[in-house]
Scaffold this motif. Structure first.
Motif, PDB file in Angstrom:
ATOM      1  N   VAL A 126       0.877  -1.175   0.000  1.00  0.00           N
ATOM      2  CA  VAL A 126       0.000   0.000   0.000  1.00  0.00           C
ATOM      3  C   VAL A 126       0.914   1.225   0.000  1.00  0.00           C
ATOM      4  O   VAL A 126       1.772   1.373   0.879  1.00  0.00           O
ATOM      5  CB  VAL A 126      -0.902  -0.006   1.257  1.00  0.00           C
ATOM      6  CG1 VAL A 126      -1.821   1.197   1.251  1.00  0.00           C
ATOM      7  CG2 VAL A 126      -1.708  -1.304   1.329  1.00  0.00           C
ATOM      8  N   LEU A 127       0.743   2.077  -1.024  1.00  0.00           N
ATOM      9  CA  LEU A 127       1.597   3.268  -1.165  1.00  0.00           C
ATOM     10  C   LEU A 127       0.877   4.470  -0.572  1.00  0.00           C
ATOM     11  O   LEU A 127      -0.281   4.739  -0.939  1.00  0.00           O
ATOM     12  CB  LEU A 127       1.901   3.516  -2.644  1.00  0.00           C
ATOM     13  CG  LEU A 127       2.678   2.387  -3.332  1.00  0.00           C
ATOM     14  CD1 LEU A 127       2.549   2.480  -4.843  1.00  0.00           C
ATOM     15  CD2 LEU A 127       4.138   2.436  -2.913  1.00  0.00           C
ATOM     16  N   VAL A 128       1.542   5.176   0.311  1.00  0.00           N
ATOM     17  CA  VAL A 128       0.884   6.298   1.011  1.00  0.00           C
ATOM     18  C   VAL A 128       1.862   7.463   1.187  1.00  0.00           C
ATOM     19  O   VAL A 128       3.081   7.296   1.119  1.00  0.00           O
ATOM     20  CB  VAL A 128       0.375   5.865   2.410  1.00  0.00           C
ATOM     21  CG1 VAL A 128      -0.597   4.706   2.327  1.00  0.00           C
ATOM     22  CG2 VAL A 128       1.515   5.537   3.363  1.00  0.00           C
ATOM     23  N   ARG A 129       1.280   8.631   1.454  1.00  0.00           N
ATOM     24  CA  ARG A 129       2.052   9.791   1.920  1.00  0.00           C
ATOM     25  C   ARG A 129       1.440  10.259   3.233  1.00  0.00           C
ATOM     26  O   ARG A 129       0.207  10.298   3.352  1.00  0.00           O
ATOM     27  CB  ARG A 129       1.985  10.948   0.921  1.00  0.00           C
ATOM     28  CG  ARG A 129       2.702  10.683  -0.373  1.00  0.00           C
ATOM     29  CD  ARG A 129       2.700  11.925  -1.270  1.00  0.00           C
ATOM     30  NE  ARG A 129       3.060  11.566  -2.624  1.00  0.00           N
ATOM     31  CZ  ARG A 129       4.317  11.438  -3.063  1.00  0.00           C
ATOM     32  NH1 ARG A 129       5.329  11.687  -2.249  1.00  0.00           N
ATOM     33  NH2 ARG A 129       4.560  11.088  -4.323  1.00  0.00           N
ATOM     34  N   GLY A 130       2.292  10.629   4.189  1.00  0.00           N
ATOM     35  CA  GLY A 130       1.780  11.179   5.440  1.00  0.00           C
ATOM     36  C   GLY A 130       2.216  10.429   6.676  1.00  0.00           C
ATOM     37  O   GLY A 130       1.666  10.653   7.754  1.00  0.00           O
ATOM     38  N   LEU A 131       3.212   9.571   6.524  1.00  0.00           N
ATOM     39  CA  LEU A 131       3.674   8.817   7.688  1.00  0.00           C
ATOM     40  C   LEU A 131       4.816   9.537   8.408  1.00  0.00           C
ATOM     41  O   LEU A 131       5.447  10.454   7.861  1.00  0.00           O
ATOM     42  CB  LEU A 131       4.115   7.414   7.256  1.00  0.00           C
ATOM     43  CG  LEU A 131       2.966   6.428   7.038  1.00  0.00           C
ATOM     44  CD1 LEU A 131       3.481   5.144   6.405  1.00  0.00           C
ATOM     45  CD2 LEU A 131       2.262   6.131   8.356  1.00  0.00           C
ATOM     46  N   ASP A 132       5.088   9.073   9.628  1.00  0.00           N
ATOM     47  CA  ASP A 132       6.151   9.679  10.443  1.00  0.00           C
ATOM     48  C   ASP A 132       6.977   8.617  11.171  1.00  0.00           C
ATOM     49  O   ASP A 132       7.665   8.923  12.126  1.00  0.00           O
ATOM     50  CB  ASP A 132       5.545  10.649  11.473  1.00  0.00           C
ATOM     51  CG  ASP A 132       4.457   9.993  12.312  1.00  0.00           C
ATOM     52  OD1 ASP A 132       4.400   8.751  12.351  1.00  0.00           O
ATOM     53  OD2 ASP A 132       3.657  10.720  12.917  1.00  0.00           O
ATOM     54  N   CYS A 133       6.851   7.355  10.749  1.00  0.00           N
ATOM     55  CA  CYS A 133       7.498   6.288  11.527  1.00  0.00           C
ATOM     56  C   CYS A 133       8.794   5.829  10.862  1.00  0.00           C
ATOM     57  O   CYS A 133       9.056   6.096   9.691  1.00  0.00           O
ATOM     58  CB  CYS A 133       6.550   5.121  11.737  1.00  0.00           C
ATOM     59  SG  CYS A 133       5.951   4.387  10.233  1.00  0.00           S
ATOM     60  N   LEU A 134       9.582   5.107  11.644  1.00  0.00           N
ATOM     61  CA  LEU A 134      10.887   4.635  11.181  1.00  0.00           C
ATOM     62  C   LEU A 134      10.733   3.486  10.196  1.00  0.00           C
ATOM     63  O   LEU A 134       9.757   2.725  10.254  1.00  0.00           O
ATOM     64  CB  LEU A 134      11.697   4.138  12.378  1.00  0.00           C
ATOM     65  CG  LEU A 134      11.991   5.168  13.457  1.00  0.00           C
ATOM     66  CD1 LEU A 134      12.776   4.538  14.592  1.00  0.00           C
ATOM     67  CD2 LEU A 134      12.763   6.328  12.848  1.00  0.00           C
ATOM     68  N   ASP A 135      11.731   3.348   9.352  1.00  0.00           N
ATOM     69  CA  ASP A 135      11.768   2.213   8.440  1.00  0.00           C
ATOM     70  C   ASP A 135      11.749   0.914   9.264  1.00  0.00           C
ATOM     71  O   ASP A 135      12.489   0.785  10.242  1.00  0.00           O
ATOM     72  CB  ASP A 135      13.059   2.292   7.607  1.00  0.00           C
ATOM     73  CG  ASP A 135      13.054   1.285   6.485  1.00  0.00           C
ATOM     74  OD1 ASP A 135      12.011   1.128   5.837  1.00  0.00           O
ATOM     75  OD2 ASP A 135      14.109   0.647   6.266  1.00  0.00           O
ATOM     76  N   GLY A 136      10.878  -0.014   8.870  1.00  0.00           N
ATOM     77  CA  GLY A 136      10.796  -1.294   9.577  1.00  0.00           C
ATOM     78  C   GLY A 136       9.765  -1.327  10.689  1.00  0.00           C
ATOM     79  O   GLY A 136       9.624  -2.348  11.367  1.00  0.00           O
ATOM     80  N   THR A 137       9.030  -0.234  10.873  1.00  0.00           N
ATOM     81  CA  THR A 137       8.016  -0.198  11.938  1.00  0.00           C
ATOM     82  C   THR A 137       6.925  -1.240  11.662  1.00  0.00           C
ATOM     83  O   THR A 137       6.394  -1.312  10.560  1.00  0.00           O
ATOM     84  CB  THR A 137       7.412   1.220  12.028  1.00  0.00           C
ATOM     85  OG1 THR A 137       8.427   2.112  12.451  1.00  0.00           O
ATOM     86  CG2 THR A 137       6.246   1.274  12.997  1.00  0.00           C
ATOM     87  N   PRO A 138       6.584  -2.049  12.671  1.00  0.00           N
ATOM     88  CA  PRO A 138       5.529  -3.055  12.464  1.00  0.00           C
ATOM     89  C   PRO A 138       4.143  -2.423  12.280  1.00  0.00           C
ATOM     90  O   PRO A 138       3.792  -1.459  12.963  1.00  0.00           O
ATOM     91  CB  PRO A 138       5.573  -3.882  13.763  1.00  0.00           C
ATOM     92  CG  PRO A 138       6.926  -3.635  14.348  1.00  0.00           C
ATOM     93  CD  PRO A 138       7.259  -2.215  13.972  1.00  0.00           C
ATOM     94  N   LEU A 139       3.384  -3.008  11.361  1.00  0.00           N
ATOM     95  CA  LEU A 139       2.022  -2.535  11.051  1.00  0.00           C
ATOM     96  C   LEU A 139       1.013  -3.292  11.911  1.00  0.00           C
ATOM     97  O   LEU A 139       1.072  -4.528  12.024  1.00  0.00           O
ATOM     98  CB  LEU A 139       1.735  -2.810   9.563  1.00  0.00           C
ATOM     99  CG  LEU A 139       0.323  -2.489   9.082  1.00  0.00           C
ATOM    100  CD1 LEU A 139       0.061  -0.985   9.124  1.00  0.00           C
ATOM    101  CD2 LEU A 139       0.118  -3.021   7.660  1.00  0.00           C
TER     102      LEU A 139
END
Ligand code: SAM
Length: 159
Positions: A126-139
């Protein structure tokens, strides 16, 4: 330089319980450009960089219909946070505030949420804009955003 897990003067840490009360399922992994907490934005922005939310098997069928929504809410586990602070001080002012009065990632259950712009869905991504979390953050979860879209900014000179 202070470490990201240091306790500042005025902050209070408590002992965490030995057992947890519920289990979570990490349903995917979030890929962003940021690898340290200092680099990541405090809150995401709709014009932020394109980020990839990878959804694991067997949860792919759960994406059906999500592409009908322009904005979705993403829930994630801020896995690199300490969890034991009940008061926290911003580096900027040093004033102690209760954890629940802040959107800090440091909290007993470090759940983050962001309402993001859905750019597209490509297979399990899922491609999105508007996140603020680190690479590898669990969903943890994805939900359609049901709030009305914020009004578009007025053209300069209008109003
Ligand atoms: N938008 C979410 C919310 O309001 O619930 C999170 C806001 S929190 C202030 C965002 C900050 O958390 C980032 O600037 C970064 O410092 C930190 N952060 C991001 N991903 C993290 C992770 N996986 N583990 C720990 N801290 C993280």
């Amino acid at each position: 330089m202070a470490g990201e897990h240091d306790v500042r003067p005025g902050e209070v840490a408590v002992a965490l319980p030995e057992a947890t009360d519920a289990g979570l399922i990490f349903i995917g992994r979030i890929h962003t450009p940021w690898t340290t907490r200092r680099e990541a934005p405090h809150q995401g922005s709709p014009d932020g960089p394109l980020c990839r939310i990878e959804v694991f098997d067997p949860w792919l069928p759960a994406l059906a219909g999500l592409d009908r929504h322009e904005r979705i809410e993403v829930f994630y586990w801020l896995h690199r946070s300490r969890r034991d602070l009940v008061t926290q001080c911003r580096a900027s002012d040093g004033i102690a505030r209760g954890t629940f009065s802040l959107r800090t990632p440091v909290r007993p259950n470090p759940i983050g949420t962001s309402i993001v712009q859905l750019v597209g869905i490509e297979g399990c991504v899922v491609l999105v804009r508007g996140l603020d979390c680190l690479d590898g953050t669990p969903l943890l979860d994805l939900k359609p955003d049901r709030k009305p879209a914020p009004p578009a900014p007025l053209p300069s000179g209008a109003g």
